[in-house]
Every structure is written in C-alpha cells, then in structure tokens.
Enzyme design. Sequence first.
Site, short mmCIF file in Angstrom:
data_model
loop_
_atom_site.label_atom_id
_atom_site.label_comp_id
_atom_site.label_asym_id
_atom_site.label_seq_id
_atom_site.Cartn_x
_atom_site.Cartn_y
_atom_site.Cartn_z
N TRP A 150 -3.05 -2.62 -1.83
CA TRP A 150 -2.81 -4.05 -2.02
C TRP A 150 -3.79 -4.74 -1.06
CZ3 TRP A 150 -1.26 -8.29 0.92
CH2 TRP A 150 -0.88 -9.41 0.18
N HIS A 183 13.15 -38.56 -6.46
CA HIS A 183 12.44 -39.06 -5.27
C HIS A 183 10.97 -38.67 -5.30
CE1 HIS A 183 16.08 -40.61 -3.51
NE2 HIS A 183 16.68 -39.46 -3.74
N LYS A 203 5.46 -4.71 -3.71
CA LYS A 203 6.80 -4.67 -3.12
C LYS A 203 6.68 -4.27 -1.66
CE LYS A 203 11.30 -3.97 -4.72
NZ LYS A 203 11.72 -5.26 -5.24
N GLU A 250 6.91 -15.83 -10.46
CA GLU A 250 6.19 -14.67 -9.90
C GLU A 250 5.78 -13.67 -10.96
OE1 GLU A 250 8.08 -11.92 -7.12
OE2 GLU A 250 10.03 -12.41 -7.95
N ARG A 274 4.06 -0.56 -4.57
CA ARG A 274 3.67 -1.09 -3.25
C ARG A 274 2.26 -1.65 -3.24
NH1 ARG A 274 5.86 0.59 1.77
NH2 ARG A 274 8.03 1.04 1.49
N GLU A 330 15.95 -19.37 -6.53
CA GLU A 330 15.72 -17.97 -6.90
C GLU A 330 15.26 -17.87 -8.36
OE1 GLU A 330 15.19 -15.32 -5.60
OE2 GLU A 330 15.60 -13.79 -7.11
N ASN A 357 -2.46 1.68 5.84
CA ASN A 357 -1.62 0.57 5.40
C ASN A 357 -1.48 -0.35 6.60
OD1 ASN A 357 0.29 -1.11 4.28
ND2 ASN A 357 2.00 0.31 4.59
N GLY A 358 -1.73 -1.64 6.41
CA GLY A 358 -1.59 -2.59 7.52
C GLY A 358 -2.84 -3.42 7.67
N LYS A 415 11.76 -16.21 -9.64
CA LYS A 415 11.70 -15.11 -10.61
C LYS A 415 10.74 -15.45 -11.74
CE LYS A 415 12.87 -12.75 -8.82
NZ LYS A 415 13.37 -12.32 -7.59
N CYS A 466 0.85 -1.18 0.00
CA CYS A 466 0.00 0.00 0.00
C CYS A 466 0.90 1.24 0.00
CB CYS A 466 -0.95 0.11 1.19
SG CYS A 466 -2.14 -1.21 1.28
C1 F6R Z 1 10.71 -11.60 -4.96
C2 F6R Z 1 10.83 -10.62 -3.88
C3 F6R Z 1 10.38 -11.02 -2.55
C4 F6R Z 1 11.19 -10.31 -1.45
C5 F6R Z 1 10.60 -10.63 -0.08
C6 F6R Z 1 11.43 -10.02 1.03
O1 F6R Z 1 11.22 -11.12 -6.16
O2 F6R Z 1 11.23 -9.49 -4.09
O3 F6R Z 1 10.43 -12.40 -2.37
O4 F6R Z 1 12.51 -10.73 -1.52
O5 F6R Z 1 9.30 -10.13 -0.02
O6 F6R Z 1 11.54 -8.65 0.90
P1 F6R Z 1 12.68 -7.83 1.58
O7 F6R Z 1 13.98 -8.23 0.95
O8 F6R Z 1 12.36 -6.40 1.29
O9 F6R Z 1 12.66 -8.15 3.03
#
Ligand code: F6R
Length: 601
Positions: free
Chosen positions: A76, A501, A596, A485, A27, A478, A102-103, A482, A2
Amino acid sequence: MCGIVGYTGINQVAQPILKGLKKLEYRGYDSSGIYINNGSSDILVKATGGVDDLRDVIEKQKKDLTGTAGIAHTRWATHGGVNVDNAHPHMSEDGRFYLVHNGVIENFQELKEQYLQDVNFHSETDSEVAVQLIDKFVKDGFSTFDSIRMMISKLDGESAYSFLIMDRKEPDLIFVAKNKSPMLVGLSDEGNVVASDAIGVLDITHDFIELHDGEIAVVDKNKVDLFDKNGKQIQRESFHVDIDASDTDKGIYPYYMLKEIDEQAIVARNLSEYYFDNNDQIQNIDPNIIKAMNDADRFYIIAAGTSWHAGLVGKRFFEQWANKPVEVFISSEFAFDQPKLSEKPFFIFLTQSGETADSREALIKIKEQGYPTLTLSNVMNSTLTREADFALPLMAGPEIAVASTKAYTAQIIAQSILAHAIGNSKMNIREELANIAVYMQSIIDSKEIFQKIANDALKNQRSAFYIGRGLDADVSYEAALKLKEISYIQTEGFAAGELKHGTISLIENKTPVFAFITQSKTAGLVRGNISETAARGAKTIIISSEKNAKSGDAYVLPQIPEIFMALLSVIPAQLIAYYATIDRGLNVDRPRNLAKSVTVQ
Ligand code: F6R
C-alpha cells in the site's frame, strides 16, 4: 497495511508464501513481489497489482521459484508511485540483501544524503534506504545481524517499521525487525514463518511468538532466536491463535463484504454467549475493568473511521445506563491535540484490527500520563490489546473486506454489554440481543429491496447524502462512509438540522438524500428536513422504524429499543453501499487507495 509473509522451511515455500500473501492482500494491493532465496539473485519477481498479477508475471517470465526460504510483500504505497520498481522486495545494489518493509521511515532522505550518496537507487521508496544501509554496513565490515541493528539505530524514533531481510550468503535465515508495525513469527514442524497478520499463515501454523517494538528475530527453519533492543537474547512463550483457517475464506460469497454483512446476526449471538451466562449474568469481563470504570469520572472513547462512528453510538449506552459523561475522539486528533481531561478519566479504545497507528499513538501518550485504558478489539494479541491495561474481544471473527461492517455492529454491542455491566440498563440485554439477531437476519434476508434501492437511487449519481438526528445522525456518518469508500459516490453524512445551515445548496434535481428516522424525539423534525430537500428536487429515501414509520417510507425496520436501532439501521446502508458498488462494476472488497489495518499515521 502492506501484507508481509516469510517462510523458511524444509519443503518448497513459494506456493505457501503466495497463498499466504493472497490472504493478506486486503492490507494493500497496489503492487506485490516475492523473493525466493536459494543463493541465486534472479528469483525476485515483482508486479503492479495484487497476487494474481504477480502469479501472471511469474508465469509469463517462466520464473522457477524453487527454494526453501523466501519473503513476499503486497504493498500500500506511501513513498513513491505504484510501479514495479517501487514494489517490494527491495534489493541492495550488489544483489546480496533483500528486504520487505511495512511502515514509514521518516528520515529516509536524510539517511540517503548522509550515508548513501554513492548508491544507485532503483526505487523512490523510503524502504530501499534500509536495505542499502545494511549493505553499506556489511561492506564496512560488520555482520549482517549487527548491520541490521545499526540500520535500525539510524532510523528516526518516530519511524514505524517491520522488516524481513534475507542475505544470499545465509539462505535459510530470515531476519525480522519491528517497531510500531505488527509482525508475528509462527512456529511449525516443517519450518517457521513470519507474517504481518496471523491470517496469512493459518494453513501452516496456529502458534505464534509476538515481537515487541525494537526487537529483532533471527528465524531459521528449525529455531527462532529473539533479541531485545540492546541485542541481548531473550525467550518468549508462544501463544495459540484460535481462528479456523476456513473463517478467512469467502466460501460461497462473491465478496467478503457480503459474507461479513451476512454474519452480523451470528456475531450478535456470539457476543451474547460470550459475555452472558445461562442466568443472564455478565461473564468474561475482568472485575478490575468494572472497578476501574466505576472509579472514573469520565470516559474517553478513542477510535478512527468506522470504529469512531461505533464510539459515537456507544457513548449513549455509557451515559444513559452507567451515568458517566463520555467524550468520543478521533485518534489522530486526540494524539496531537489532547483536550483538558477530567480528574479521573478512563480510556476506551475501539479498534477492529488492534493495529491502527493513529489509535496506538494516542494510547502511547495516554499511558505516559498513567491513565487506565481498555481496548475493545476483534484481534486479541494485537498491539492495542497488548498495550492497554485491559482488553475485551469483539467476537466478530476475521473481517477481511476493507469496508468494515460486522466489526461496527460488534463494537456497538460490546459497548452496550460493558455499559450494562457497570451500570443498570434495566433491560435483559441477553434477550434484547437474541431479538436483535433475529431482526438483523430478517433485514439481511431482504437484500433484493436494497439492491433495488441502490439501483434506482444511485446508478448514475455523483453525490448523495445520509441524514438523521441524534443516534440517526451517528448512523448517517457510518452509512455515508460505507457508500463513499467503496462506490466512490461522494457522500456526506449529516445531522439533519445542519443541512439548512449551508449544505442544502448542494441539493440538485434527483440528488439522493437518505434519511434515518428511528428516534421518536426527532422523527417529526427529520421529516421536516427531508421535505426541505424534496422541495429542492432531491430524491428522498426514508428508512424508518415501525414506531416512526409513514406510508411511502422505503424500508421500515423492526422495532427494538431505540437506543439499539443503529444495529438494524446500518444494515440497509451497508447493503445499499454494496449493491451501488456492484452496479458500478467495482471491486467491493478492495476500494482504490485504501487498505485494511492502517498502520501508518
Ligand atoms: C472503514 C474502515 C476504517 C476503519 C479505521 C479504523 O470501513 O474500516 O474506517 O474503521 O481504519 O480501523 P480499526 O478499527 O482497525 O482501528
């Protein structure tokens, strides 16, 4: 999660607010809304979608956003679906109070039943309860300020919030309250701003006052009054944020993600310059950090998502160079299922944003037990950097795309430098990083190869696999995250030996299986595992290192010390994810259901 922007100034605020909100769209982008306070109730506009959709609605409805104070929000969704009613700002029943949040308010149902049975709610959100409660307390005879404090006192202790509240009867004021969710007040000669992330208002100011949990600020155009959780007025110095507003623009790039992938070589150089002096000696690491780490008998790395994946890689530097046992935990697991700790643990938090609620919860619990903590973050002055005993920067510059790329490589490099500082890598890390930066750039410059791989292997696929062993397994996790997502191709990252397995039963004709082969110890074994999938019809794509390459490999990475290979092997995976997503016509920077900086648990 948010994005929130508020502005009370001497000039018109709607356009700067919308511009700021646009910067914070990463966000959350389910829906958005703005309220401009000029004493009239009808300057409230909300829309589903992002800020461009909001602008469209403003235009269509011919809304006049004249006014010198306002608040806005990009959402969000947590409680209630994505629709205009659930979008913020929320309004009290009589239209006097407006609020963005936000929250999560954990006990919103109970509050509704206890205090607000007669109120007609417009939305299904937990947030609306807050604004209706303020209205109720004001009607009971309390001031706006006291009503806000009373509302907050009714929230469950676990609730996370940052609120901006406006009162039509005090049109220049923005009331701000925060607990667990980030919120900053920015100061300028033309008025004062409030934002959930400095990035949103860098065009207006670089000077901020941070709010601590439980505090309330009353922001006027020419002053800011700050109150502690007991309502006592307090003073706090402002701090300067040293980010160039242009760093938060896409520039020539179609997407932030591509820009951020491209910046990884620069980030490697930035980290090297920041942490090493001209004589290759470590600098800018507080000796107390080194001492505390040397005193510890075990390191615990705590992180979420991509940062957790970076922790898996970082463990190897600390174990091999500093000779310390390391355990790597997912924050949301550690916080509520703490393992038995060693006698002298040291905690390392990895977090791009420094605001991740899961990681913060773990930090709070560790601090209660009195153990030493260090946060490595890309955002200094963020909650996790402030609350840990020590903090070190990742030097990656703002990361805006939801999918993390340069922060991952920065976290790996920062851990390697730290492990070198406390142990003995027997390498000239500065020189190694200089080479790595050059090699990163050469891989980045081969984009068309990865575009073709994505196109050939993934175009019409529903699922895919990344496999590897040891460090290559860490990168597989990772790489899979990527790809899944942003492209929505269901992708699993796997320790190659585990496939047989159980999971190998998922391999069908043409299922793409990507393998990393950069670790000599296990190269032959991974080749065996990949053959097993090929024998069952998989389309195999091998990304190897020079030392372990064989003809037919899809891409051969330049050779660097094997412990550093993740820094190179992840780049093809980032680019493949990017191009697979472009091929599907999706918005790379804004995958569905995500945002994010995950500030809810
Ligand atoms: C994926 C991604 C998330 C963050 C996770 C932790 O591409 O960005 O998996 O890595 O939400 O976020 P931070 O690093 O900000 O604690």
